[in-house]
Design an enzyme around this catalytic site. Structure first.
Site, mmCIF file in Angstrom:
data_model
loop_
_atom_site.group_PDB
_atom_site.id
_atom_site.type_symbol
_atom_site.label_atom_id
_atom_site.label_comp_id
_atom_site.label_asym_id
_atom_site.label_seq_id
_atom_site.Cartn_x
_atom_site.Cartn_y
_atom_site.Cartn_z
ATOM 1 N N TYR A 143 -6.286 3.584 70.936
ATOM 2 C CA TYR A 143 -6.157 4.878 70.259
ATOM 3 C C TYR A 143 -4.907 4.899 69.386
ATOM 4 O O TYR A 143 -4.948 5.329 68.232
ATOM 5 C CB TYR A 143 -6.100 5.991 71.309
ATOM 6 N N LYS A 147 -4.851 5.342 65.323
ATOM 7 C CA LYS A 147 -4.186 6.484 64.687
ATOM 8 C C LYS A 147 -2.958 6.042 63.891
ATOM 9 O O LYS A 147 -2.631 6.643 62.862
ATOM 10 C CB LYS A 147 -3.807 7.513 65.740
#
Length: 235
Positions: A143, A147
């Site tokens: 993640y 991001k």
């Protein structure tokens, strides 16, 4: 707008409609969550199921949108998924899926709207990244990588197109009270006290307000910035 059916997404849709914008809300599923907004803003809200990872589907949607005479003025990319896990046992398929949805699923819609926006010489692109993409966090490697990639993409595009009328920025939310985040941590006051000086989770409305600001005329000189509503979080 992508990812419109989630907690943050639906809050952004509502805030933009209240500000007078027309919104084309897309998501892979769950758009019934916007029924209430559709009743209030029937003339300015459209809803379409869309896979942001399918370049053909996204380009087709943008083309049909423009052919209907509704000029695109801004794109907000919210669609994303999260799967945590210990890095030493994290499945490669999970890694690929998280990066596909969060990073490629941001790039595909952006590339699809660049032509129309550049043809008009004006427009806004606003990505939704994450504070974790700035700081990193244990068990969030995929993640955080996805991001962080969104943030780097945002800054690159901002520099590439600022001279051609496009304003590109990112919102990097901290701990926001959504189903995904609470499913990972729950209402953990001890964690809040240790990590969030504000002492509370943020709300989707906190993110929506930041989006509304960056899409407004008051934010013309914000270029390639990462605005992070995070309560002073330290992760």
């Amino acid at each position: 707008m992508t990812g419109a059916a989630g907690g943050i997404g639906s809050a952004i849709v509502g805030r933009l409609l209240e500000a007078g914008h027309s919104v084309a809300a897309t998501d892979l599923s769950g758009l019934a969550e916007l029924d209430g907004l559709a009743e209030r803003f029937a003339e300015r809200l459209t809803r379409t199921e869309l896979d942001v990872c399918s370049a053909a589907a996204v380009r087709g949607f943008v083309a049909s949108f423009e052919e209907d005479g509704a000029a695109i003025g801004a794109l907000v990319t919210v669609a994303g998924i999260q799967k945590t896990g210990a890095s030493e046992t994290y499945e490669l398929d999970d890694w690929r899926r998280v990066l596909e949805v969060n990073l490629t699923g941001t790039w595909v819609p952006i590339q699809a709207v660049l032509g129309p926006l550049l043809a008009r010489g004006a427009g806004r692109i606003l990505t939704v990244s994450s504070e974790i993409g700035l700081s990193g966090a244990p068990y969030y490697a995929a993640y955080a990588a996805s991001k962080g990639g969104v943030i780097a993409l945002t800054k690159s595009l901002a520099k590439e197109y600022a001279g051609r009328g496009l304003v590109v920025n990112s919102i990097a939310p901290g701990p926001i009270e959504t189903g995904i985040f609470l499913g990972e941590r729950g209402h953990n006051q001890a964690w809040l006290d240790a990590n969030v000086p504000a002492g509370r989770f943020g709300s989707p409305d906190d993110v929506a307000e930041a989006v509304a600001f960056l899409l407004s005329g008051k934010a013309d000189y914000f270029v390639g910035q990462v605005l992070s509503p995070n309560g002073g979080v330290v992760i």
